[in-house]
Design a protein around this motif. Sequence first.
Motif, short mmCIF file in Angstrom:
data_model
loop_
_atom_site.label_atom_id
_atom_site.label_comp_id
_atom_site.label_asym_id
_atom_site.label_seq_id
_atom_site.Cartn_x
_atom_site.Cartn_y
_atom_site.Cartn_z
N THR A 161 -12.13 -42.27 51.47
CA THR A 161 -11.60 -43.50 52.24
C THR A 161 -10.18 -43.79 52.00
O THR A 161 -9.88 -43.79 50.92
CB THR A 161 -12.75 -44.48 52.06
N ASP A 192 -22.51 -40.32 55.22
CA ASP A 192 -21.93 -40.23 54.02
C ASP A 192 -21.19 -38.65 54.04
O ASP A 192 -20.26 -38.84 53.14
CB ASP A 192 -22.98 -40.32 52.90
N THR A 246 -18.98 -51.65 54.27
CA THR A 246 -19.12 -51.93 52.86
C THR A 246 -17.95 -51.14 52.30
O THR A 246 -17.51 -51.41 50.92
CB THR A 246 -20.44 -51.67 52.36
N THR A 247 -17.57 -49.99 52.87
CA THR A 247 -16.36 -49.34 52.22
C THR A 247 -15.16 -49.79 52.47
O THR A 247 -14.24 -49.37 51.94
CB THR A 247 -16.72 -47.72 52.61
N THR A 283 -17.64 -38.45 51.71
CA THR A 283 -17.64 -38.02 50.13
C THR A 283 -16.59 -36.90 50.44
O THR A 283 -16.49 -36.17 51.22
CB THR A 283 -19.18 -37.82 49.79
N ASP A 319 -18.74 -45.57 46.72
CA ASP A 319 -18.72 -45.23 48.25
C ASP A 319 -19.22 -44.07 48.75
O ASP A 319 -19.78 -44.07 49.92
CB ASP A 319 -17.24 -45.38 48.50
N SER A 320 -19.39 -43.23 47.92
CA SER A 320 -20.09 -41.97 48.36
C SER A 320 -21.48 -42.21 48.66
O SER A 320 -22.21 -41.25 49.31
CB SER A 320 -19.90 -40.94 47.20
N SER A 346 -22.31 -49.20 56.60
CA SER A 346 -21.39 -48.50 55.40
C SER A 346 -20.06 -48.51 55.79
O SER A 346 -19.25 -48.42 54.72
CB SER A 346 -21.88 -46.98 55.44
N SER A 350 -14.65 -40.85 47.23
CA SER A 350 -14.64 -40.99 48.67
C SER A 350 -13.28 -40.64 49.21
O SER A 350 -12.24 -40.99 48.66
CB SER A 350 -15.03 -42.36 49.30
N GLN A 390 -22.72 -45.33 49.84
CA GLN A 390 -22.88 -46.60 50.69
C GLN A 390 -23.94 -46.24 52.08
O GLN A 390 -24.43 -47.27 52.34
CB GLN A 390 -21.68 -47.08 51.14
N SER A 399 -14.32 -42.21 57.02
CA SER A 399 -14.99 -42.43 55.56
C SER A 399 -15.88 -41.20 55.45
O SER A 399 -17.00 -41.49 55.89
CB SER A 399 -15.36 -43.91 55.10
#
Length: 469
Positions: free
Chosen positions: A9, A88, A142-143, A209, A404-405, A139, A7, A407, A207
Amino acid sequence: MAIDTHSTTTAPPAAAPEDGRLSGRALLVLFVLCAAQFMVALDFSVLNVALPVLGEDLGLSRAGLQWAVTAFALPSGGFLLLFGRIADLYGRKKLFLTGLTVFGAASVLATLAWDPASFLTGRALQGLGAAVIVPTGMSLLTTTFPEGPLRDRALGISGTLLSLGFTVGMVLGGVLTDTLGWRSTMGLLAVAAVVVLVLAPGVLRESRTVERPRLDTPGAVTVTGALLALIYALTTAAQHGFGGVDVWGTLLVGLALLVAFVAVESKSPAPLVSPAMLKRRTVAWGNLGGLITFSMMSTVVFVLTLYFQETLELSAFRTGLVFGVQGVASILAGSYAPRVIGRLGARRTLAVSLAGQGVFTGALLTAGSSSGALLATVLVSLASMFHLGAIISYGLVVTSGVPDSEQGLATGLVTTTQQVGLTIGIPLLGVLATTQASLFGGVRTVLAIDAAIVLAAALLVALGLRRRA
């Protein structure tokens, strides 16, 4: 070819200290994301009490009032998976801000509505905005917060506010409607959206991918169509029962599209929902637990509303106070849930929480037909505490171990389960309470079936999530 799952992120705003405390920036991120989730939860219930007044003001018939709920429920549930996956691929923050903008503008339209068409258009656009906000907000959470104590605490706070939003909406809707009119319920949502929209750009970080595979259009069309058809059928059944041709017709269309979706995903090089994701035990059993806890608790709230007002003859205000006590219980549960999860783990907590919800739902059968308001208040509060434990733990179970990609997809599944659960409980069981000769007897029947389903789900989830050697 395998897709790179790294990710873009940046370093999480939560500095991830070892003691699990949240940094100042992490608290700001959490405030913005939880405020957005609370706002959407509020929208699910704040209008319910205002519907009769709204219908009289705008000229909506009793049958037309159903669309005040359905117009929001259809897009808010039908597009969750799609927008979760788009986030995502193209940027979670970007889509989150877009959803807030749509939701805020739609709330203004609903506030200023001059006829049924303009109001229902506003409600539908609110639902579309919610379908963007919920999975992208989850998401982003969570990321931002890594697995462990930080994510446990963040999801605990988020789950508490989510549960509280439904309860506060029921109470606040009545107060606002009586004092300022029904339009103030929609105006409140517009103000909330503006506040979050002003704060979010400076607090959140982008954030997404690194790789951007093509969006699985056939998968997106079939699953979105399936969810729209199923939610329409179940929402309509809640109002008019399962006898209508439109209910059965859309149910069959929805099931056929689900079958088509599974077939499409098994052959797609970049599926919207990869079969590998659905085969994860945590995803399958975690979402089952979430589906049961949401659907069965929403049924309990529905039948208890009938019980308090029609059997015990409590006023709407006193009934609202009862559910206000339930909201306080949810806050207490939310403060302790992360500690319990830290000791038992999310999997065991989910099974234990379902069991507790089932036990105290069954205990509601001891409430009498001529008294028992205090007993019922205590028992439903205890049931809701375990319900909140299930909400928090099932989100952790489903998203744990997911890169993460993906989430956005995982949280899209979580929030879709939530929406479908809120939709199916009342039409499947609630009608039993209203169609029997004795309302009190119908309520008891529903509570007994509800408790049995939740306890059976607790056993299945416990067995399904057992760690393999």
